[in-house]
Write an enzyme that holds these catalytic residues in place. Structure first.
Site, short mmCIF file in Angstrom:
data_model
loop_
_atom_site.label_atom_id
_atom_site.label_comp_id
_atom_site.label_asym_id
_atom_site.label_seq_id
_atom_site.Cartn_x
_atom_site.Cartn_y
_atom_site.Cartn_z
N VAL A 331 -4.67 4.43 4.14
CA VAL A 331 -3.79 5.32 5.28
C VAL A 331 -3.10 4.23 6.00
O VAL A 331 -4.16 3.56 7.08
CB VAL A 331 -4.29 6.65 5.98
N ASN A 528 3.36 -16.40 -8.11
CA ASN A 528 3.84 -17.32 -9.83
C ASN A 528 5.39 -17.71 -9.31
O ASN A 528 5.24 -18.14 -8.30
CB ASN A 528 3.53 -16.15 -10.22
N GLY A 579 -3.87 -4.52 7.59
CA GLY A 579 -4.59 -3.78 9.02
C GLY A 579 -4.20 -5.09 10.00
O GLY A 579 -4.02 -6.35 9.56
#
Length: 653
Positions: A331, A528, A579
């Site tokens: 969220v 990559n 976060g």
């Protein structure tokens, strides 16, 4: 004042030979014929004359006499306090540009304590070898929490092999390929890296073909075990009428596409390309984001740069969370575009603190034996949480509404209004929800929904929560029909974003088509074999098709903050870093603050626009772009809608 005489015109006692070439140190004064060993002295004189001639030619070729004359004249008129310091500065400007002399790779640990690649660049600067910079790049492996031990062990071996192969590539072949190249010429460096990688791909293909031919010659291979047929569709309930919905439910799902192959060691390409770009910035005394912006825009670069909008994860309720809810892997909070990065981060930190306080307070005991407001039974805690690798709290939730109600309460306590001060995004991680044994998405533990039912679920979720302005990976990439349906239903008020559902950058550039699955935006990652030139090219492609570019971090991040410079220089709309916890993620947020401060001080900070949803009509998209350009407008482009207007209309109704 100082004449332009040649070296040979100077008196013999004022002439000197170049130190490195004059190995036999002898006097330039010719010995007399009466001296002992006259014949040998004549030979020495001829050698000295030859050396003098070579010295004159050497200095003339390098334009030394003229430059020295100009430098001495200018120094006399300036008369600087530090004469030799002034001369050193002048000579440094005349020196050859730095060139790459060595690139060194080694295995280091990322933010989760897992091996990843570090690349260090050395350059030849004024005849000395110097270390300029180093970068760390994350691996492409996803972090699977609660995975089986044998799967964790197998992936660990694969990761170790990928990193060790990348280190070998860097230290052996790549460092030789790039020796002598100028770091500021990013195009040449990336072209060399692409050629090297293409050769490695061809070698791998030939190796596999050889192995296959050897297996075929060894004898027939037993046929693979066939999987049992899928279970029959559920029988129709008594009294149920046939209809469209029923046919959609019973329609078999498309099989999962095979994962795009990743060549072992390919991370060396992306790491070296980024390290060279950073080297060029340091040698030019510029921040990396300015160099990236110049690579993208060239001489047409704008006088201002914008800092991308933050997409910060606040809670996680995905497949690996302890509760029943699987739908919301992240969220995400998006501060209002009118806020600065610093203001937005301060607001997000307050929200995070308030969530922590809420989790620390146990709910009051309930006397009744029925479900409470949060869907938990009597005697259960409302919410429990732990820190995830994404830098946000993993919550134990049992309903779709629970994390949203938590955020609504937290914002109310802080006098913040969802949909005004900040908006929400949901990372659904649809590829993780599919239960292939049932052919449905497991939204809650034990609760499965078909792809068609998922469309209805998302529409209802956004209708009830208009502050949600983005859905990331709502489906698997194979469910293209449902991507279309959801885009048509919500595209005028909610961003439909493809992350894991999108193809790799190399495949997108190869095909030139970013509209599958149908979405508003793409999340791109630097992993990559993706070079800096590839990032510039893919963002140009995204911009040209009126899509939105989002630069995202990977599951296992390192403490390198170059990702933020890439986002600012490439001019992406959003940056998704996880976060506001864990050092490897906070480092990037701190870099974002630093860049914003630099742009403010330089007067070059641009401002972000409001969220606008351009909803393209599917049929109109097929009209040639030239026809729309001739009409002076974009084909199929409806009137833009602002999310704050949606929230206000919802509140009024």
């Amino acid at each position: 004042m100082f004449g332009g005489r040649d070296l040979a015109a100077l008196p013999s006692d004022r002439r000197t030979l170049p130190g490195p070439q004059a190995k036999p140190r002898c006097s330039l004064k010719s010995p007399t014929m009466g001296e002992e060993g006259g014949g040998r002295s004549c030979g020495t004189t001829r050698e000295l004359q030859k050396l003098k001639q070579q010295a004159m030619e050497y200095y003339r070729e390098n334009d030394v006499p003229r430059r020295l004359e100009e430098l001495l004249n200018s120094t006399f008129y300036l008369q600087p306090a530090d004469v030799y310091g002034h001369l050193a500065n002048c000579f440094s400007k005349l020196a050859k540009p730095p060139t790459i002399c060595k690139i060194m790779g080694k295995s280091v640990l990322d933010g989760l304590g897992l091996p990843t690649l570090q690349v260090e660049v050395f350059c030849t600067i004024q005849n000395f070898h110097k270390s300029i910079c180093s970068v760390m790049v994350p691996t492409y492996f996803e972090v699977h929490e609660n995975a089986l031990p044998e799967l964790v062990e197998a992936e660990g071996e694969e990761r170790n092999l990928a990193v060790s192969t990348a280190v070998q590539w860097v230290n052996e072949a790549i460092t030789q390929e790039l020796q002598g190249l100028v770091p500021s010429n990013q195009a040449d460096v990336d072209c060399t890296l692409r050629t090297f990688f293409a050769n490695k791909v061809q070698e791998d293909k030939q190796r596999k073909e050889l192995e296959k031919s050897q297996e075929d010659s060894a004898g027939p291979i037993p046929p693979p075990q066939t999987l049992p047929p899928p279970p029959p569709p559920p029988t129709k309930k008594k009294g149920q009428k046939p209809g469209k919905k029923d046919s959609l439910v019973e329609k078999p799902i498309a099989p999962a596409e095979p994962a795009e192959p990743v060549l072992c060691g390919s991370m060396a390409i992306g790491a070296v390309s980024l390290a060279v770009a950073k080297t060029s910035a340091i040698l030019g005394s510029n921040p990396l984001y300015l160099n990236i912006a110049f690579l993208k825009h060239g001489q047409e670069q704008s006088s201002t740069l914008t800092v991308p909008l933050i997409m910060a994860s606040v809670v996680s309720c995905g497949k690996s969370s302890p509760g029943k809810l699987n739908l919301m892997k992240e969220v995400i909070c998006i501060p209002h575009p009118g806020l600065t990065t610093k203001q937005g981060m301060e607001m997000l930190l307050e929200i995070q603190k308030q969530i922590n306080k809420t989790l620390e307070v146990p709910p009051p005991p309930k006397a009744e034996n029925k479900k409470g407001h949060n869907g938990n039974k009597r005697g259960q805690q409302s919410l429990t949480g732990r820190m995830s690798h994404l830098g946000c709290l993993t919550l134990s939730c049992d309903t779709v509404e629970q994390p949203l109600l938590l955020l609504q309460g937290v914002c109310a306590n802080l006098e913040l209004e969802l949909g005004t001060h900040l908006h929400l995004a949901i990372n659904c991680a649809g590829h993780e929800l599919m239960d292939y044994s049932k052919g449905k998405y497991e939204v809650l533990t034990g609760t499965h929904k078909s792809a068609a039912e998922m469309v209805d679920l998302y529409v209802e979720l956004v209708n009830k929560n208009p502050s949600i302005i983005a859905l990331i990976d709502p489906f698997r990439k194979e469910d293209s029909e449902q991507w279309d349906s959801l885009y048509n239903a919500l595209g005028s008020r909610c961003y439909i974003i493809a992350g894991k559902a999108s193809k790799s950058i190399s495949k997108l550039l190869e095909h030139g088509n970013i509209s599958i699955p149908r979405s508003h935006a793409l999340i791109i990652t630097h992993t990559n074999q993706t070079t800096v030139s590839d990032l510039v090219e893919i963002t140009n492609l995204i911009d040209s098709t009126k899509h939105i570019a989002i630069l995202g971090s990977t599951d296992g991040e390192s403490c390198d903050d170059s990702l933020v410079d890439l986002a600012v220089g490439l001019g992406v709309r959003f940056i998704k870093l996880g976060g506001l916890s864990r050092g490897e993620r906070v480092t990037k947020y701190n870099r974002l603050l630093t860049i914003e401060e630099e742009l403010v001080q330089n007067g070059t900070l641009g401002f972000n626009e409001e969220h606008i949803f351009f909803h393209f009509n599917e049929d109109a998209e097929k009209v040639p772009e030239a026809a729309g350009a001739a009409a002076g407008e974009l084909p199929g482009l409806l009137e833009p809608i602002f999310p704050t207007e949606v929230v206000e209309q919802s509140a009024q109704s």
